[in-house]
Design a protein around this motif. Structure first.
Motif, short mmCIF file in Angstrom:
data_model
loop_
_atom_site.label_atom_id
_atom_site.label_comp_id
_atom_site.label_asym_id
_atom_site.label_seq_id
_atom_site.Cartn_x
_atom_site.Cartn_y
_atom_site.Cartn_z
N ASP A 1 0.04 -0.96 4.04
CA ASP A 1 -1.33 -0.57 3.69
C ASP A 1 -2.18 -1.80 3.35
O ASP A 1 -2.22 -2.25 2.21
N ASN A 2 -2.83 -2.31 4.38
CA ASN A 2 -3.71 -3.47 4.21
C ASN A 2 -4.84 -3.29 5.23
O ASN A 2 -4.55 -3.10 6.42
N PRO B 1 -5.29 1.32 8.40
CA PRO B 1 -4.14 2.18 8.09
C PRO B 1 -4.46 3.66 7.85
O PRO B 1 -3.81 4.52 8.47
N ALA B 2 -5.43 3.98 7.00
CA ALA B 2 -5.66 5.39 6.68
C ALA B 2 -6.05 6.17 7.94
O ALA B 2 -5.59 7.30 8.16
N LEU C 1 -3.10 6.68 10.31
CA LEU C 1 -2.24 7.77 9.85
C LEU C 1 -2.87 9.11 10.19
O LEU C 1 -2.20 10.03 10.69
N GLN D 1 3.64 6.85 8.83
CA GLN D 1 3.58 6.65 7.38
C GLN D 1 2.82 5.37 7.09
O GLN D 1 2.92 4.40 7.87
N VAL D 2 2.06 5.38 5.98
CA VAL D 2 1.44 4.15 5.48
C VAL D 2 1.99 3.94 4.08
O VAL D 2 1.99 4.87 3.28
N PRO E 1 2.67 0.94 0.63
CA PRO E 1 2.30 -0.37 0.09
C PRO E 1 3.17 -1.45 0.75
O PRO E 1 4.34 -1.20 1.08
N GLU E 2 2.54 -2.61 0.89
CA GLU E 2 3.21 -3.69 1.63
C GLU E 2 4.62 -3.99 1.08
O GLU E 2 5.56 -4.19 1.85
#
Ligand SMILES: CCCCC/C=C\C/C=C\C/C=C/C(=O)SCCNC(=O)CCNC(=O)[C@H](O)C(C)(C)COP(=O)(O)OP(=O)(O)OC[C@H]1O[C@@H](n2cnc3c(N)ncnc32)[C@H](O)[C@@H]1OP(=O)(O)O
Length: 243
Positions: free
Chosen positions: A109-110, A155-156, A159, A166-167, A169-170
């Motif tokens: 997620d970035n 990302p959003a 998805l 799936q997304v 956190p890094e």
């Protein structure tokens, strides 16, 4: 498997050849049932096809390059292994294609990590088997819009449209990839593999039937002066971005 072709993991002829050799090795190793594909360089998953392979070369080179790309697509799309893409960076064009031919996609997620088939932005056309792969993943209408506009999804949105599964956190990317892998490996291999083959066969057959014609199409398309000019201008823009 970590993609490692500095600076941007572009899919050069050498890289494609090595990927196929390594995949074959893993598939022939009875101890290996799954593969997580990620990048050695967080920030860039893959910049896609290597533009240097498509600029200022001769027709024989273009044909060799395209054949290697087809070979890689056929190998990975039909792999008997479970293949999970842990996408830890930007993934335009051929980078997106590589993710789409895996079994499951997890994107970190970035907002900088965009993904999509953006060929039209370069003045080129995603070949039919890129399009087929995308349609199989997100459906016809969403693909038509994404392909015509050359959309690169953050990302959003990726998805939401179904381009990734799936997304996360890094810092959770690798652990999520491993737990997804465990879930997929809990299924008996033969049943999962036959199902994968059944689902993907029509798309594979489509390319296999058209392979030579597709190479010829690519060679004549990429050899056009207008396409060479577009690609050169695009490369120049990428270089100027820095200054
Ligand atoms: C009707 C008949 C149809 C027949 C079919 C015909 C044609 C279709 C053909 C092909 C389909 C094409 C598919 C593709 O994949 S084309 C490639 C598309 N890729 C991109 O658009 C990505 C471009 N790159 C970027 O956006 C960025 O580089 C990045 C990946 C987001 C990374 O950004 P960052 O700021 O970190 O790096 P730089 O931009 O500074 O780049 C560093 C360095 O790398 C060079 N470079 C970048 N991308 C590529 C590439 N794809 N190939 C080769 N080289 C690349 C860039 O120029 C910089 O080089 P420098 O010398 O300046 O250091």
């Amino acid at each position: 498997m970590k993609l490692k072709n500095p600076p941007v993991n572009s899919l050069s002829l050498e890289m494609l050849t090595e990927l196929v050799i390594n995949l074959e090795k893993l598939e022939n190793d009875k101890a290996v049932r799954g593969l997580v594909l990620t990048s050695e360089y967080p920030g860039i998953f893959s910049a896609g096809l290597d533009l240097m392979e498509m600029c200022g070369r001769n027709p024989a080179h273009y044909a060799e390059y395209w054949k290697a790309l087809q070979e890689f697509w056929l190998k990975l799309y039909q792999s008997s292994l479970v293949v999970v893409a842990a996408i830890n960076g930007a993934s335009p064009a051929g980078g997106c294609l590589m993710s789409l031919i895996c079994d499951y996609r997890i994107l970190a997620d970035n907002p900088k990590y965009t993904i999509g088939l953006n060929e039209t932005l370069l003045g080129i056309v995603a070949p039919f088997w890129f399009k087929d792969t995308m349609v199989n993943t997100i459906g016809h209408r969403a693909s038509e819009r994404a392909l015509q506009l050359g959309l690169l999804f953050p990302p959003a949105e990726a998805l939401q449209v179904g381009l990734v599964d799936q997304v996360v956190p890094e810092d959770k990317l690798q652990s999520t990839a491993l737990s997804v892998m465990a879930q997929w490996l809990a299924i008996p291999d033969h049943a999962r593999q036959l199902t994968k083959t059944m689902m993907r066969k029509p798309t594979v057959d489509h390319l296999v039937k058209q392979r030579d014609a597709d190479i010829q199409n690519f060679v004549s398309f990429v050899s056009r002066d207008s396409i060479q000019k577009s690609l050169q201008m695009y490369l120049q823009k990428l270089r100027q971005k820095k200054s």
